[in-house]
Design an enzyme around this catalytic site. Structure first.
Site, PDB file in Angstrom:
ATOM      1  N   GLN A 171     -16.336 -15.971   7.963  1.00 41.67           N
ATOM      2  CA  GLN A 171     -17.135 -14.940   7.299  1.00 41.67           C
ATOM      3  C   GLN A 171     -18.610 -15.050   7.705  1.00 41.67           C
ATOM      4  OE1 GLN A 171     -15.637 -12.632   5.751  1.00 41.67           O
ATOM      5  NE2 GLN A 171     -17.432 -11.504   5.038  1.00 41.67           N
ATOM      6  N   ALA A 205      16.275 -29.290   4.358  1.00 41.77           N
ATOM      7  CA  ALA A 205      15.681 -30.421   3.635  1.00 41.77           C
ATOM      8  C   ALA A 205      14.232 -30.590   4.069  1.00 41.77           C
ATOM      9  CB  ALA A 205      16.476 -31.700   3.893  1.00 41.77           C
ATOM     10  N   GLU A 245       3.449 -33.226   5.452  1.00 45.97           N
ATOM     11  CA  GLU A 245       3.346 -34.434   4.601  1.00 45.97           C
ATOM     12  C   GLU A 245       3.319 -34.050   3.130  1.00 45.97           C
ATOM     13  OE1 GLU A 245       2.307 -38.043   5.252  1.00 45.97           O
ATOM     14  OE2 GLU A 245       3.158 -37.853   7.248  1.00 45.97           O
ATOM     15  N   SER A 271      18.304 -39.877  -1.948  1.00 43.93           N
ATOM     16  CA  SER A 271      17.336 -40.412  -0.975  1.00 43.93           C
ATOM     17  C   SER A 271      17.398 -41.938  -0.868  1.00 43.93           C
ATOM     18  CB  SER A 271      15.920 -39.958  -1.331  1.00 43.93           C
ATOM     19  OG  SER A 271      15.605 -40.381  -2.623  1.00 43.93           O
TER      20      SER A 271
HETATM   21  C1  LIG Z   1       3.445 -28.259  12.519  1.00 50.58           C
HETATM   22  C2  LIG Z   1       4.369 -29.078  11.690  1.00 50.58           C
HETATM   23  C3  LIG Z   1       4.587 -30.412  12.037  1.00 50.58           C
HETATM   24  C4  LIG Z   1       5.487 -31.179  11.297  1.00 50.58           C
HETATM   25  N1  LIG Z   1       5.760 -32.463  11.688  1.00 50.58           N
HETATM   26  C5  LIG Z   1       6.793 -33.120  11.116  1.00 50.58           C
HETATM   27  C6  LIG Z   1       7.255 -34.373  11.651  1.00 50.58           C
HETATM   28  O1  LIG Z   1       6.700 -34.901  12.632  1.00 50.58           O
HETATM   29  N2  LIG Z   1       8.337 -34.956  11.085  1.00 50.58           N
HETATM   30  C7  LIG Z   1       8.971 -34.411  10.011  1.00 50.58           C
HETATM   31  O2  LIG Z   1       9.948 -34.987   9.563  1.00 50.58           O
HETATM   32  N3  LIG Z   1       8.552 -33.243   9.459  1.00 50.58           N
HETATM   33  C8  LIG Z   1       7.481 -32.586   9.993  1.00 50.58           C
HETATM   34  N4  LIG Z   1       7.063 -31.378   9.467  1.00 50.58           N
HETATM   35  C9  LIG Z   1       7.785 -30.808   8.321  1.00 50.58           C
HETATM   36  C10 LIG Z   1       6.956 -30.675   7.062  1.00 50.58           C
HETATM   37  O3  LIG Z   1       6.768 -31.911   6.452  1.00 50.58           O
HETATM   38  C11 LIG Z   1       7.667 -29.641   6.157  1.00 50.58           C
HETATM   39  O4  LIG Z   1       7.463 -28.370   6.743  1.00 50.58           O
HETATM   40  C12 LIG Z   1       7.162 -29.650   4.739  1.00 50.58           C
HETATM   41  O5  LIG Z   1       7.559 -30.823   4.090  1.00 50.58           O
HETATM   42  C13 LIG Z   1       7.662 -28.445   3.924  1.00 50.58           C
HETATM   43  O6  LIG Z   1       9.033 -28.261   4.049  1.00 50.58           O
HETATM   44  P1  LIG Z   1       9.599 -26.806   4.400  1.00 50.58           P
HETATM   45  O7  LIG Z   1       8.857 -26.312   5.579  1.00 50.58           O
HETATM   46  O8  LIG Z   1      11.081 -26.907   4.506  1.00 50.58           O
HETATM   47  O9  LIG Z   1       9.210 -25.898   3.183  1.00 50.58           O
HETATM   48  P2  LIG Z   1      10.035 -25.716   1.770  1.00 50.58           P
HETATM   49  O10 LIG Z   1      10.328 -27.070   1.208  1.00 50.58           O
HETATM   50  O11 LIG Z   1      11.170 -24.785   1.991  1.00 50.58           O
HETATM   51  O12 LIG Z   1       8.924 -25.004   0.885  1.00 50.58           O
HETATM   52  C14 LIG Z   1       8.653 -23.603   0.942  1.00 50.58           C
HETATM   53  C15 LIG Z   1       7.663 -23.263  -0.170  1.00 50.58           C
HETATM   54  O13 LIG Z   1       8.257 -23.563  -1.448  1.00 50.58           O
HETATM   55  C16 LIG Z   1       7.427 -24.435  -2.169  1.00 50.58           C
HETATM   56  N5  LIG Z   1       8.232 -25.350  -2.992  1.00 50.58           N
HETATM   57  C17 LIG Z   1       9.342 -26.053  -2.622  1.00 50.58           C
HETATM   58  N6  LIG Z   1       9.783 -26.794  -3.649  1.00 50.58           N
HETATM   59  C18 LIG Z   1       8.933 -26.578  -4.680  1.00 50.58           C
HETATM   60  C19 LIG Z   1       8.840 -27.069  -6.016  1.00 50.58           C
HETATM   61  N7  LIG Z   1       9.715 -27.948  -6.493  1.00 50.58           N
HETATM   62  N8  LIG Z   1       7.837 -26.617  -6.806  1.00 50.58           N
HETATM   63  C20 LIG Z   1       6.920 -25.730  -6.322  1.00 50.58           C
HETATM   64  N9  LIG Z   1       6.951 -25.244  -5.065  1.00 50.58           N
HETATM   65  C21 LIG Z   1       7.938 -25.661  -4.255  1.00 50.58           C
HETATM   66  C22 LIG Z   1       6.636 -25.208  -1.104  1.00 50.58           C
HETATM   67  O14 LIG Z   1       5.451 -25.761  -1.631  1.00 50.58           O
HETATM   68  C23 LIG Z   1       6.379 -24.116  -0.085  1.00 50.58           C
HETATM   69  O15 LIG Z   1       5.272 -23.358  -0.478  1.00 50.58           O
HETATM   70  C24 LIG Z   1       6.132 -30.621  10.176  1.00 50.58           C
HETATM   71  C25 LIG Z   1       5.880 -29.276   9.819  1.00 50.58           C
HETATM   72  C26 LIG Z   1       5.040 -28.513  10.572  1.00 50.58           C
HETATM   73  C27 LIG Z   1       4.844 -27.062  10.206  1.00 50.58           C
END
Ligand SMILES: Cc1cc2nc3c(=O)[nH]c(=O)nc-3n(C[C@H](O)[C@H](O)[C@H](O)COP(=O)(O)OP(=O)(O)OC[C@H]3O[C@@H](n4cnc5c(N)ncnc54)[C@H](O)[C@@H]3O)c2cc1C
Length: 416
Positions: free
Chosen positions: A369, A134, A396, A184
């Site tokens: 660059q 999620a 975010e 949600s």
């Molecule tokens: C360094 C770091 C710090 C973080 N800190 C926190 C924190 O403190 N608390 C917290 O809760 N979370 C945190 N996060 C989580 C962050 O918010 C999520 O990584 C982010 O929301 C993306 O989720 P995911 O990594 O599961 O990617 P996914 O949701 O799996 O997405 C993978 C790719 O698919 C694309 N994609 C997914 N759905 C769609 C769609 N419907 N249409 C088009 N493209 C889509 C995305 O844009 C992305 O390119 C952090 C992440 C990182 C890397």
């Protein structure tokens, strides 16, 4: 409402200069070391606590600045210093906002001070929402909180991931499912107090950038928290769930076939309001890289003249600066709208985050660059800034999700 002006007032300029001084004198010189160490820079956080930058008071003051520019200005300056260290300094604020937004006065008074600790014993806090399955799809959350009425306790089970400060935080704010039928709308936030049995840190991630900020999994195994740790309280939750169930029965409040279109929920609105702050962080990193590149281009000589004498270099810098200024204006507009209660009818919050984060990625790459071989080494800060900048288009809400929010808001269509 304040008279329209493009200038910061005297008080804001003072705060900006003070923050800039801290970023230049304390954060920037420590940046390379903590990036290499990949550890939370506790001495820098402590220094920030001593001067009053690491405190709830400071954030509250910036947050309630009636122009809306307090937070974006602060974020830009701190992240100009270094993104990883700055995230270690402001990460607690993200968890604190979760409590401020949903907590009762008593919860705010009890937990926020414990998130920051004190000058001699600083603490951090974590906000845990994302899960392995999620990320963008928040509604797929599986971490479950079940109420044990006999003991007035909530029992939380699940795995959170990507939590900034996860596992090292004194206080964790955990979002969990209380009613799986409601998507949600069936989520609630809980405080997990310091030392609660069952909460442990899973994997700590080795990252591409912002390496001075700790990111880890948080495992919740039969974590029991008192009823008083439900943010907002049980009565409010029961009312909210009852309303959501009623709406669900009538087919309102659950996603229509094909997506949300113009339908918005409170969580989405909250994210919209926090996104300009992330945009401001991106502006800070972009500006830092641009300044290094400008300085280098005016001093580095090839073919008997400074490289900036070539339009090929000078025009890149012109574009970089133009995009940074445009990004800041979008961030400031959205921040001004948010504090003045103007609805984001064109997803202006998402627009600012999208443009600023993409700008940071582009500008930091251009800076490498312009510095040539030096840009590619760790002797110069732009390669770190480029690695750091990549986070802004991911956390975010990714750039794709921002585009989705903007396109749905503009069109009212269930774009997927
Ligand atoms: C360094 C770091 C710090 C973080 N800190 C926190 C924190 O403190 N608390 C917290 O809760 N979370 C945190 N996060 C989580 C962050 O918010 C999520 O990584 C982010 O929301 C993306 O989720 P995911 O990594 O599961 O990617 P996914 O949701 O799996 O997405 C993978 C790719 O698919 C694309 N994609 C997914 N759905 C769609 C769609 N419907 N249409 C088009 N493209 C889509 C995305 O844009 C992305 O390119 C952090 C992440 C990182 C890397």
């Amino acid at each position: 409402m304040a008279e329209f002006t493009m200038e910061l007032n005297e008080e804001q300029k003072e705060v900006r200069d003070w923050l800039h001084g801290f970023a230049a004198d304390v954060i920037r010189p420590a940046a390379a070391e903590w990036d290499e160490r990949e550890e939370t820079p506790w001495p820098v956080i402590q220094e920030a606590a001593k001067v009053g930058i690491y405190s709830l008071d400071f954030y509250a003051q910036q947050y309630f600045d009636s122009t809306g520019l307090g937070i974006p200005m602060a974020m830009e300056e701190l992240f100009w210093g270094d993104a990883g260290i700055a995230l270690s300094i402001v990460g607690t604020g993200l968890a604190a906002v979760g409590v401020l937004a949903n907590g009762t006065e008593e919860q705010i008074g009890t937990w926020i001070p414990q998130m920051y600790g004190d000058q001699n014993d600083v603490k951090v806090a974590a906000f845990c929402s994302s899960e392995p399955d999620a990320g963008s799809d928040v509604a797929s959350m599986r971490t479950r909180a079940v109420y044990d009425e006999a003991k007035d306790e909530w029992v939380i089970n699940g795995t959170k991931t990507w939590a900034t400060n996860g596992g090292i935080a004194n206080v964790h704010v955990v979002v969990a499912v209380v009613d799986p039928e409601l998507g949600s709308k069936g989520h609630a936030s809980f405080i997990v107090p310091p030392g609660t049995p069952g909460l442990s840190q899973g994997q700590k991630f080795k990252k591409h950038g912002i390496r001075a900020s700790h990111t880890a999994e948080v495992i919740l195994d039969d974590v029991r928290v008192p009823g008083s740790c439900l943010l907002g309280g049980k009565e409010k939750l029961d009312e909210r769930l009852a309303r959501a169930r009623e709406k669900a029965k009538k087919g309102v409040g659950v996603p229509p076939a094909g997506g949300w279109g113009r339908v918005k929920n409170a969580a989405m609105a909250t994210f919209e309001a926090s996104r300009p702050a992330v945009g401001a962080m991106a502006v800070g990193t972009a500006r830092a890289a641009y300044e290094v590149a400008l300085d280098y281009a005016t001093t580095r000589e090839q073919f008997g003249r400074p490289i900036i004498d070539n339009q090929g270099v000078a025009f890149q810098l012109a574009d970089m600066r133009t995009q940074i200024d445009a990004a800041r204006l979008l961030v400031w507009r959205a921040s001004w709208m948010a504090i003045n209660g103007k609805p984001f009818t064109a997803a202006e919050g998402s627009m600012s985050k999208l443009f600023a984060s993409e700008t940071a990625k582009k500008v930091t790459a251009q800076a490498i660059q312009i510095l040539g071989g030096n840009g590619y080494t760790r002797e110069y800060p732009v390669e770190r800034m480029h690695r750091d900048a990549a986070i802004y288009t991911i956390f975010e809400g990714t750039s794709e999700i921002q585009r989705l929010v903007i396109a749905r808001t503009l069109s009212g269509m269930p774009i997927r």
